[in-house]
Design a protein around this motif. Structure first.
Motif, PDB file in Angstrom:
ATOM      1  N   ARG A  78     -48.779 -18.350  85.447  1.00  0.00           N
ATOM      2  CA  ARG A  78     -49.933 -19.025  84.289  1.00  0.00           C
ATOM      3  C   ARG A  78     -50.656 -19.548  84.321  1.00  0.00           C
ATOM      4  NH1 ARG A  78     -50.806 -25.036  88.942  1.00  0.00           N
ATOM      5  NH2 ARG A  78     -51.133 -25.507  87.298  1.00  0.00           N
TER       6      ARG A  78
ATOM      7  N   GLU B 151     -50.303 -21.309  80.353  1.00  0.00           N
ATOM      8  CA  GLU B 151     -50.941 -22.855  80.275  1.00  0.00           C
ATOM      9  C   GLU B 151     -51.696 -23.494  79.139  1.00  0.00           C
ATOM     10  OE1 GLU B 151     -52.366 -26.165  83.941  1.00  0.00           O
ATOM     11  OE2 GLU B 151     -52.369 -23.969  83.922  1.00  0.00           O
TER      12      GLU B 151
ATOM     13  N   THR C 196     -50.539 -28.581  80.706  1.00  0.00           N
ATOM     14  CA  THR C 196     -49.881 -28.065  82.241  1.00  0.00           C
ATOM     15  C   THR C 196     -48.617 -28.691  82.718  1.00  0.00           C
ATOM     16  OG1 THR C 196     -52.383 -28.328  82.559  1.00  0.00           O
ATOM     17  CG2 THR C 196     -51.038 -29.199  84.284  1.00  0.00           C
TER      18      THR C 196
ATOM     19  N   THR D 249     -46.160 -26.384  81.636  1.00  0.00           N
ATOM     20  CA  THR D 249     -46.749 -25.398  82.665  1.00  0.00           C
ATOM     21  C   THR D 249     -45.824 -25.523  84.145  1.00  0.00           C
ATOM     22  OG1 THR D 249     -48.261 -23.839  81.731  1.00  0.00           O
ATOM     23  CG2 THR D 249     -47.456 -23.376  83.985  1.00  0.00           C
TER      24      THR D 249
ATOM     25  N   LEU E 240     -43.150 -23.623  86.174  1.00  0.00           N
ATOM     26  CA  LEU E 240     -42.825 -23.187  87.663  1.00  0.00           C
ATOM     27  C   LEU E 240     -41.673 -23.773  88.905  1.00  0.00           C
ATOM     28  CD1 LEU E 240     -46.439 -23.554  88.461  1.00  0.00           C
ATOM     29  CD2 LEU E 240     -45.557 -21.874  88.509  1.00  0.00           C
TER      30      LEU E 240
END
Length: 330
Positions: free
Chosen positions: A89, A93, A98, A101, A105
């Motif tokens: 991360r 990022e 964000t 990213t 995840l």
């Protein structure tokens, strides 16, 4: 050049791209939103009902005893993959932003695929019964594990302050697991019909996914998706998906060989542990995330899906070319 391109990009992928373009130009708005949302819920229920009807209990029993193989695959799917996402991360990022990213995840906590994992195992001459059992069990485990992992590694930043993992599991169980169980219970009556009509029913699966993608991207486009995701982050996302897949393929191959698995089991581990399910990830995102957050969550899955198909097709062909003596020796 076109012929070579079509070898690696199937009709469904092209249609998927077309749906994203359609949602970008003509997104569902106003009174069309409740209609498409209701249609999407019904399509997802039908999708999982048909998956339940396809699942053979004999296939589960025949593959369930290979616990070492399943432990390795599930360990990668639900532990190593999320860990790689968390560790990566800070690197992703600054390049992705964000929202994308968080989409990466989410990709990392999804279960593995069913159809393509089994298809590649068949092409590469892997352990087919274990692959069927493993892929089917991964989808079922993911219904419970994925929302819990979302809460654990993504938290309120992605899901909102009011997110409750228990409620998410219950909601997914009602919308996904219940139709799946009902479909499997109906298998004695409709199983033969499903088997005879697999080619036609695969269109139902694909149509459900396309409908969810259209509805999700419509909400994201209306919320300003393409104003926040430019060409640079998009190219960085493709690179991130490729690097993640390459890393998992190397690690799974090395671990399978280090633990002394047969070549057939190695193939099942590599294909089972390196894949993430678009068919499960899209409907689950529809349940877990809301509104404009859906688009950035789905982009990584869609890109990773196509990259894994291309790379694993090449790997399967290379495995299939091994001599019969090598297969017997292992």
């Amino acid at each position: 050049m076109w012929t070579q391109f079509r070898r690696w990009v199937d009709n469904f992928t092209l249609t998927l791209v077309g749906v994203v373009i359609l949602a970008s130009v003509l997104p569902a708005q106003g009174r069309g939103v409740p209609f498409f949302e209701g249609l999407t819920v019904a399509a997802i229920a039908l999708l999982f009902f048909m998956h339940g009807a396809k699942l053979s209990r004999q296939a589960i029993i025949s593959g369930a005893t290979h616990w070492r193989l399943h432990l390795v695959v599930f360990g990668f799917t639900f532990v190593a993959f999320p860990l790689l996402g968390v560790l990566g991360r800070p690197l992703m990022e600054p390049w992705l932003g964000t929202p994308l990213t968080l989409g990466m995840l989410y990709l990392c906590v999804l279960p593995g695929t069913v159809q393509s994992a089994i298809a590649f195992n068949s092409l590469a001459r892997g352990n087919i019964p274990a692959a069927i059992c493993n892929a089917s069990a991964s989808s079922l485990i993911g219904i419970l594990a994925t929302p819990l992992l979302v809460m654990l590694i993504m938290g309120a930043q992605a899901t909102g302050e009011g997110y409750n993992a228990g409620e998410a599991v219950l909601k997914i169980s009602l919308q996904l697991l219940l139709p799946f169980v009902l479909g499997h219970l109906a298998r004695p009556w409709i199983g033969d019909w499903v088997a005879r009509n697999r080619p036609w029913l695969s269109k139902v699966d694909q149509s459900s996914i396309l409908l969810v993608v259209y509805t999700a991207f419509s909400a994201s486009v209306v919320g300003g998706l393409w104003q926040t995701v430019g060409l640079g982050p998009l190219l960085a996302l493709i690179l991130a998906c490729g690097v993640l897949l390459a890393l998992v393929l190397v690690l799974t191959t090395a671990l399978a060989r280090g633990l002394g698995f047969s070549k057939e089991d190695e193939i099942t581990i590599v294909f089972g542990a390196s894949k993430k399910s678009l068919a499960t990830g899209v409907p689950m995102a529809q349940v877990l995330f809301a509104g404009s957050a859906l688009g950035p969550m789905l982009l990584p899955i869609m890109l990773f899906h196509q990259i894994q198909l291309i790379v694993c097709a090449i790997l399967a062909q290379r495995y299939a070319q091994r001599p019969a003596a090598t297969e017997a020796a292992n």
